[in-house]
Design a protein around this motif. Structure first.
Motif, PDB file in Angstrom:
ATOM      1  N   LEU A  13      15.158   2.753   0.165  1.00 31.20           N
ATOM      2  CA  LEU A  13      13.995   2.886  -0.852  1.00 31.20           C
ATOM      3  C   LEU A  13      13.065   1.902  -0.517  1.00 31.20           C
ATOM      4  O   LEU A  13      11.816   1.974  -0.605  1.00 31.20           O
ATOM      5  CB  LEU A  13      14.643   2.707  -2.223  1.00 31.20           C
ATOM      6  N   CYS A  16      10.946   2.537   2.612  1.00 35.48           N
ATOM      7  CA  CYS A  16      10.229   3.428   2.409  1.00 35.48           C
ATOM      8  C   CYS A  16       8.898   2.977   1.727  1.00 35.48           C
ATOM      9  O   CYS A  16       7.713   3.325   1.999  1.00 35.48           O
ATOM     10  CB  CYS A  16      10.619   4.829   1.623  1.00 35.48           C
ATOM     11  N   THR A  17       9.187   2.282   0.582  1.00 37.96           N
ATOM     12  CA  THR A  17       7.977   1.777  -0.140  1.00 37.96           C
ATOM     13  C   THR A  17       7.235   0.850   0.651  1.00 37.96           C
ATOM     14  O   THR A  17       6.000   0.818   0.649  1.00 37.96           O
ATOM     15  CB  THR A  17       8.449   0.994  -1.563  1.00 37.96           C
ATOM     16  N   PHE A  20       4.998   2.756   3.048  1.00 37.54           N
ATOM     17  CA  PHE A  20       4.011   3.416   2.527  1.00 37.54           C
ATOM     18  C   PHE A  20       2.687   2.402   2.194  1.00 37.54           C
ATOM     19  O   PHE A  20       1.651   2.791   2.274  1.00 37.54           O
ATOM     20  CB  PHE A  20       4.422   4.180   1.083  1.00 37.54           C
ATOM     21  N   THR A  21       3.150   1.419   1.493  1.00 42.37           N
ATOM     22  CA  THR A  21       2.304   0.214   1.175  1.00 42.37           C
ATOM     23  C   THR A  21       1.487  -0.105   2.453  1.00 42.37           C
ATOM     24  O   THR A  21       0.294  -0.366   2.248  1.00 42.37           O
ATOM     25  CB  THR A  21       2.747  -1.087   0.481  1.00 42.37           C
ATOM     26  N   CYS A  33       1.236  10.291   1.439  1.00 44.93           N
ATOM     27  CA  CYS A  33       2.031  10.454   0.101  1.00 44.93           C
ATOM     28  C   CYS A  33       3.127  11.557  -0.111  1.00 44.93           C
ATOM     29  O   CYS A  33       4.331  11.169  -0.522  1.00 44.93           O
ATOM     30  CB  CYS A  33       1.055  10.655  -1.120  1.00 44.93           C
ATOM     31  N   TYR A  36       6.166  10.139   1.975  1.00 41.10           N
ATOM     32  CA  TYR A  36       6.790   9.400   1.060  1.00 41.10           C
ATOM     33  C   TYR A  36       7.674   9.543   0.013  1.00 41.10           C
ATOM     34  O   TYR A  36       8.656   9.249  -0.159  1.00 41.10           O
ATOM     35  CB  TYR A  36       5.713   8.196   0.504  1.00 41.10           C
ATOM     36  N   VAL A  40      11.632   9.699  -0.467  1.00 40.88           N
ATOM     37  CA  VAL A  40      12.413   8.913  -1.459  1.00 40.88           C
ATOM     38  C   VAL A  40      13.322  10.303  -2.109  1.00 40.88           C
ATOM     39  O   VAL A  40      14.587  10.048  -2.672  1.00 40.88           O
ATOM     40  CB  VAL A  40      11.235   8.615  -2.720  1.00 40.88           C
TER      41      VAL A  40
END
Length: 79
Positions: A13, A16-17, A20-21, A33, A36, A40
């Motif tokens: 997690l 992935c975050t 994405f960031t 998005c 992502y 999740v």
């Protein structure tokens, strides 16, 4: 209850975050998005592809519309 913390789940997690960031300013929001959100959902245990696609696409559309038209905030896009 807290003894069963899933370390690999937390790691993925966070990964992935972070991904994405880092990609947020370089990739179209409408593309990154749903990927992502789908990742999740998969990590959290959702396994029905129809649910994952529906939730990812609808969530992205709602969030995009909210920021674009509600808050008047332009999100990264390719055109």
């Amino acid at each position: 209850m807290f003894a069963e913390v899933k370390q690999p789940r937390s790691f993925f997690l966070a990964l992935c975050t972070l991904s994405f960031t880092l990609a947020f300013g370089h990739v179209d929001y409408r593309l990154i998005c749903p990927v992502y959100i789908a990742a999740v959902l998969w990590i959290l245990g959702r396994r029905r592809p129809k649910d994952i696609v529906m939730i990812s696409v609808l969530s992205t559309a709602v969030l995009y519309a909210l920021f674009r038209y509600g808050f008047m905030v332009l999100l990264p896009s390719m055109g």
